[in-house]
Design a protein around this motif. Structure first.
Motif, PDB file in Angstrom:
ATOM      1  N   THR A 255      -3.714   3.726   1.838  1.00 34.67           N
ATOM      2  CA  THR A 255      -3.112   4.100   0.557  1.00 34.67           C
ATOM      3  C   THR A 255      -2.505   5.489   0.592  1.00 34.67           C
ATOM      4  O   THR A 255      -1.678   5.830  -0.259  1.00 34.67           O
ATOM      5  CB  THR A 255      -4.161   4.034  -0.573  1.00 34.67           C
TER       6      THR A 255
ATOM      7  N   ASP B 169       2.482   7.448   4.091  1.00 32.00           N
ATOM      8  CA  ASP B 169       3.795   7.441   3.437  1.00 32.00           C
ATOM      9  C   ASP B 169       4.661   6.254   3.856  1.00 32.00           C
ATOM     10  O   ASP B 169       5.682   5.977   3.233  1.00 32.00           O
ATOM     11  CB  ASP B 169       4.533   8.758   3.683  1.00 32.00           C
TER      12      ASP B 169
ATOM     13  N   LYS C  97       4.594   0.512   1.749  1.00 30.96           N
ATOM     14  CA  LYS C  97       5.548   0.162   0.699  1.00 30.96           C
ATOM     15  C   LYS C  97       4.833  -0.407  -0.523  1.00 30.96           C
ATOM     16  O   LYS C  97       3.873  -1.169  -0.390  1.00 30.96           O
ATOM     17  CB  LYS C  97       6.551  -0.871   1.229  1.00 30.96           C
ATOM     18  N   SER C  98       5.307  -0.047  -1.684  1.00 27.93           N
ATOM     19  CA  SER C  98       4.737  -0.607  -2.900  1.00 27.93           C
ATOM     20  C   SER C  98       5.045  -2.099  -2.955  1.00 27.93           C
ATOM     21  O   SER C  98       6.041  -2.574  -2.401  1.00 27.93           O
ATOM     22  CB  SER C  98       5.318   0.091  -4.136  1.00 27.93           C
ATOM     23  N   GLY C  99       4.170  -2.828  -3.633  1.00 31.83           N
ATOM     24  CA  GLY C  99       4.383  -4.260  -3.765  1.00 31.83           C
ATOM     25  C   GLY C  99       3.945  -5.059  -2.558  1.00 31.83           C
ATOM     26  O   GLY C  99       4.183  -6.270  -2.495  1.00 31.83           O
ATOM     27  N   HIS C 100       3.296  -4.391  -1.595  1.00 27.72           N
ATOM     28  CA  HIS C 100       2.797  -5.086  -0.418  1.00 27.72           C
ATOM     29  C   HIS C 100       1.270  -5.102  -0.460  1.00 27.72           C
ATOM     30  O   HIS C 100       0.647  -4.174  -0.962  1.00 27.72           O
ATOM     31  CB  HIS C 100       3.284  -4.418   0.868  1.00 27.72           C
ATOM     32  N   ASP C 101       0.700  -6.149   0.121  1.00 28.74           N
ATOM     33  CA  ASP C 101      -0.738  -6.358   0.070  1.00 28.74           C
ATOM     34  C   ASP C 101      -1.378  -5.912   1.383  1.00 28.74           C
ATOM     35  O   ASP C 101      -0.865  -6.213   2.470  1.00 28.74           O
ATOM     36  CB  ASP C 101      -1.019  -7.844  -0.176  1.00 28.74           C
TER      37      ASP C 101
END
Length: 273
Positions: free
Chosen positions: A90, A93, A96-100
């Motif tokens: 988390t 950098d 990517k957002s929206g990835h699990d």
């Protein structure tokens, strides 16, 4: 063979493949989770990257199979790595957002860790093309293409190197100090205690902000049967050595206890977080 001879090659034995005799080619057994078990159980290290490609869809849990049989105490703790990357990713950098994590990133971390454990003779530049092919062929449900997966694979690869460098320092330090250890059993030699030293060194890297106490010792005791490898020591006999490695961490991560370090004092390099 002397105890000093035993810790050459950076504190690792060569773990040669029984067929090819290549150093560092490890068979893979059962995985942590049910998803890994069936596939992993039938895989063997015929080639360095073959098992990684076969097992990548089962994510990082597959490397637990590396803890089956001889050499368990020489390896990076797979369950600890699962926990580490679940938290640490988390703060990266490249995430990517929206990835699990489980679907997208855990397989990339698993690839980096398992590939580096499977062959520590080749560097990243030599290995990247093979890693990319394995990722492209076997990434399962991960939405990451290679350009996006690459930094996570490299991150786990580099962390594995730091862990083994930490083992090398611990080996050198404790091989020197073992003869005078007050807890040493008269009928035991250094090789019996080496897994305990490595376990303590690794535990300190995972719990850098925790002092040694009864609570921590109880936690480590639970996993000792999975970390002892060929050591004949039960926890009551191993505990003092684990504690020794845990509390003396700052002494062997200095510049004096790594062979061929050219006098460097690069302690930060051995903080595996």
């Amino acid at each position: 063979m002397s105890k000093h001879d035993e810790i050459q090659d950076g504190g690792r034995d060569m773990n040669r493949d029984p067929i090819t005799k290549a150093p560092g080619a490890h068979p893979v057994g059962v995985g942590v989770g049910g998803a890994a078990g069936g596939v992993a159980a039938g895989a063997a290290a015929g080639t360095v990257f073959g098992p990684v490609g076969t097992l990548i869809g089962a994510a990082i849990g597959v490397v637990a199979g590396a803890a089956v049989g001889k050499g368990v105490a020489e390896r990076v703790d797979p369950t600890g790595e699962v926990e580490y990357w679940r938290d640490a990713h988390t703060n990266r950098d490249y995430v990517k957002s929206g990835h699990d994590y489980d679907r997208d990133y855990a397989p990339a971390y698993g690839l980096g860790l398992q590939a580096r454990e499977a062959d520590r003779t080749r560097g990243w530049d030599e290995s990247e093309a093979d890693l990319q092919r394995q990722w492209d062929q076997s990434r399962g449900a991960s939405k990451l293409d290679w350009d996006d997966a690459r930094p996570a694979v490299r991150d786990a690869w580099d962390r594995t190197d730091r862990t083994y460098d930490l083992y090398a320092r611990s080996d050198a330090y404790h091989a020197d100090a073992f003869e005078k250890a007050s807890y040493r059993d008269a009928d035991a030699d250094y090789s019996h205690y080496q897994p305990a030293y490595r376990y303590g060194a690794y535990a300190r890297s995972r719990h850098a902000d925790r002092a040694w106490d009864d609570s921590l010792a109880s936690e480590l005791e639970r996993d000792w049967p999975n970390r002892r490898g060929d050591s004949p020591l039960d926890w009551d006999r191993a505990k003092a050595a684990v504690q020794d490695a845990y509390v003396s961490h700052d002494q062997y991560t200095g510049g004096n206890y790594l062979r061929d370090n050219s006098g460097r004092d690069d302690t930060d390099r051995f903080r595996v977080g």
